[in-house]
Design an enzyme around this catalytic site. Structure first.
Site, short mmCIF file in Angstrom:
data_model
loop_
_atom_site.label_atom_id
_atom_site.label_comp_id
_atom_site.label_asym_id
_atom_site.label_seq_id
_atom_site.Cartn_x
_atom_site.Cartn_y
_atom_site.Cartn_z
N HIS A 46 1.93 11.75 -2.77
CA HIS A 46 2.98 11.19 -3.63
C HIS A 46 3.36 12.26 -4.66
O HIS A 46 2.54 12.61 -5.50
CB HIS A 46 2.47 9.93 -4.32
CG HIS A 46 2.16 8.82 -3.37
ND1 HIS A 46 3.10 7.89 -2.99
CD2 HIS A 46 1.04 8.52 -2.67
CE1 HIS A 46 2.56 7.05 -2.11
NE2 HIS A 46 1.30 7.41 -1.90
N ASN A 68 8.27 6.23 -1.87
CA ASN A 68 8.28 5.14 -2.87
C ASN A 68 8.50 5.69 -4.28
O ASN A 68 7.68 5.54 -5.17
CB ASN A 68 6.98 4.32 -2.79
CG ASN A 68 5.73 5.12 -3.06
OD1 ASN A 68 5.70 6.34 -2.89
ND2 ASN A 68 4.68 4.46 -3.51
N ASN A 126 -5.67 1.75 -3.70
CA ASN A 126 -5.28 0.81 -2.66
C ASN A 126 -5.02 1.56 -1.37
O ASN A 126 -4.11 2.39 -1.33
CB ASN A 126 -4.01 0.06 -3.09
CG ASN A 126 -3.71 -1.11 -2.16
OD1 ASN A 126 -4.57 -1.54 -1.41
ND2 ASN A 126 -2.49 -1.59 -2.20
N ASP A 180 -3.68 10.92 0.30
CA ASP A 180 -2.99 9.86 -0.45
C ASP A 180 -2.98 10.22 -1.94
O ASP A 180 -3.14 9.35 -2.80
CB ASP A 180 -3.65 8.49 -0.21
CG ASP A 180 -2.82 7.34 -0.77
OD1 ASP A 180 -1.66 7.55 -1.18
OD2 ASP A 180 -3.36 6.21 -0.84
ZN LIG Z 1 -0.49 3.31 0.89
#
Ligand SMILES: [Zn+2]
Length: 444
Positions: A74, A106, A291, A318
């Site tokens: 991200h 996102n 998460n 992640d």
């Molecule tokens: Zn995810």
């Protein structure tokens, strides 16, 4: 379709480093000569001369691996640059030995249209220190209802699609996405979580959540959706990639789908391989809130076994940066996520390789095999290949966070831990992207 800012092609002689490239089968000390950003020659230690103007790196006692590739990070841009941006995120990537990373959509706004994707790619060509690719969202605004223009997004350079952060909750929508994916190409990457089961959970549902009195996220919230989506992918002959596998039941669901011929791949994170919910008993640290959540030891063991037997295809961090004030909240309210790019290698090396749980070659292979999932070339240490390399000192010990981070964020779940294995230098896309501060490079 990867983008990065222009780099100066490297001219380097790395002397006597132990070259380990599991895919090409090299596992011995070599001199490696990089000329104009390409691997020009491999020779026995001490056999190669540094050409005029080349830098010499003393690699004796160090290890040289093919550069790592992370299919799940991200970078938070556009819109959340207080957490991270392309410059800081790719700085962190380079410091972790990564030569390519793939950003999730996102963001604010969501990467759900070609103009947004194209401007992001342009930004990457100005700022990215290692090549960056992007996934576009499956549904517009991540609303789970209306599909994006997947074919147009592919033409604009999307490597694939994901609503990561959320599942594609409605089966009918995922079915349509699979039909379009078959036509448009690119893989569908899936964050698997049934929100009607995960509810307001803040950690793994089990004995630790019961002791702490916190709402839990059951393993079946992940595994039941994997089973559903694998069935849909099989039926539609689509291709799916399961993001951040965390539970034993999920490993079983992926293994069953693979056995049944479904085009399915899966990733696991460094934190799910090395930590469990027991860490929360020591301290209810919001850096350990992510998460999917850290689960039980039996889940961790199942993930390790799946990495070994190939049920899990690659390791993905992640990397999920958050600002300090966002994480300095009561555990229940803090956002989910941990950074991971700068610690991935050392965390798994320390947790699994040093104690002899997995071989070093498997770790090196799985840290770079994510490229294949997104149809990117696999990195390799071979003559004639572009230099995508990471030089590591396996003996070096360091305390995570002691000198800060290259990332803008400091929400690292390994903070304060002593890890073994330090990235000394990273060559990405033929240029030197990172050198560790204390590591000296001698001019020839
Ligand atoms: Zn995810």
């Amino acid at each position: 379709m990867l983008d990065s800012r222009p780099t100066q092609p490297a001219d380097l002689l790395i002397r006597g480093a132990h070259v380990l490239d599991p895919r090409s089968g090299i596992d011995a000390p070599h001199d490696v000569l990089v000329r104009g950003g390409e691997i020009a020659e491999l020779g026995a230690p001490g056999s190669l001369e540094a050409p005029e103007g080349a830098e010499v790196i003393e690699g004796e006692g160090k290890h040289l691996f093919p550069g790592f590739v992370d299919p799940h990070v991200h970078l938070r841009t556009p819109g959340q640059e207080h957490k991270e941006d392309i410059d800081s995120g790719t700085r962190a990537a380079a410091a972790g030995g990564y030569v390519a990373v793939v950003g999730m959509p996102n963001t604010t706004p969501v990467v759900d249209s070609a103009p947004i994707l194209l401007s992001l790619r342009e930004q990457a060509r100005r700022e990215a220190r290692v090549p960056v690719g992007f996934l576009a969202s499956v549904t517009r605004g991540l609303d789970g209802e209306a599909l994006t223009e997947m074919a147009e997004l592919r033409d604009a350079g999307a490597l694939g699609f994901t609503d990561d952060g959320k599942p594609v909750h409605r089966a009918g929508i995922l079915r349509k996405a699979l039909q379009y994916q078959r036509l448009a190409g690119g893989v569908l990457c899936l964050h698997e979580e049934d929100p009607t089961l995960s509810g307001r959970g803040v950690m793994h549902e089990g004995d630790v959540s019961a002791r702490l009195g916190l709402a839990g996220i059951p393993s079946v919230s992940e595994s039941t959706l994997i089973a559903r989506d694998a069935a849909l992918a099989g039926y539609e002959q689509g291709r799916i990639h399961i993001q951040h596998l965390s539970a034993r039941e999920s490993v079983e669901a992926v293994a069953a789908a693979k056995a049944g011929g479904v085009q399915i791949t899966a990733e696991v994170s460094p934190h799910h391989l090395t930590l469990t919910h027991d860490a929360l008993l020591e301290e209810l640290d919001t850096r350990l809130k992510m998460n999917p959540p850290l689960r039980a030891e039996e889940d961790r063991q199942a993930l390790i076994a799946a990495l070994r037997d190939g049920t899990i295809d690659c390791i993905a961090t992640d990397h999920a940066p958050h600002a300090r004030e966002e994480k300095e909240m009561p555990f229940e309210e803090a956002p989910m996520g941990t950074t991971g790019l700068e610690t991935a290698f050392a965390a798994i090396f320390t947790g699994l390789v040093v104690p002899g749980v997995i071989p070093l070659a498997l770790l090196v292979e799985k840290l770079s095999s994510g490229a294949a999932i997104l149809d990117l070339p696999l990195t390799a240490i071979e003559t004639g290949r572009r230099a995508d390399l990471v030089l590591v000192d396996l003996e070096a010990e360091w305390d995570v966070g002691e000198h800060g981070y290259e990332s803008r964020a400091e929400n690292c779940c390994f903070a304060g831990r002593t890890l073994r294995g330090r990235v000394l230098a990273t060559v990405a896309a033929g240029g030197v992207a990172y050198r560790e501060r204390s590591f000296s490079v001698v001019a020839a």
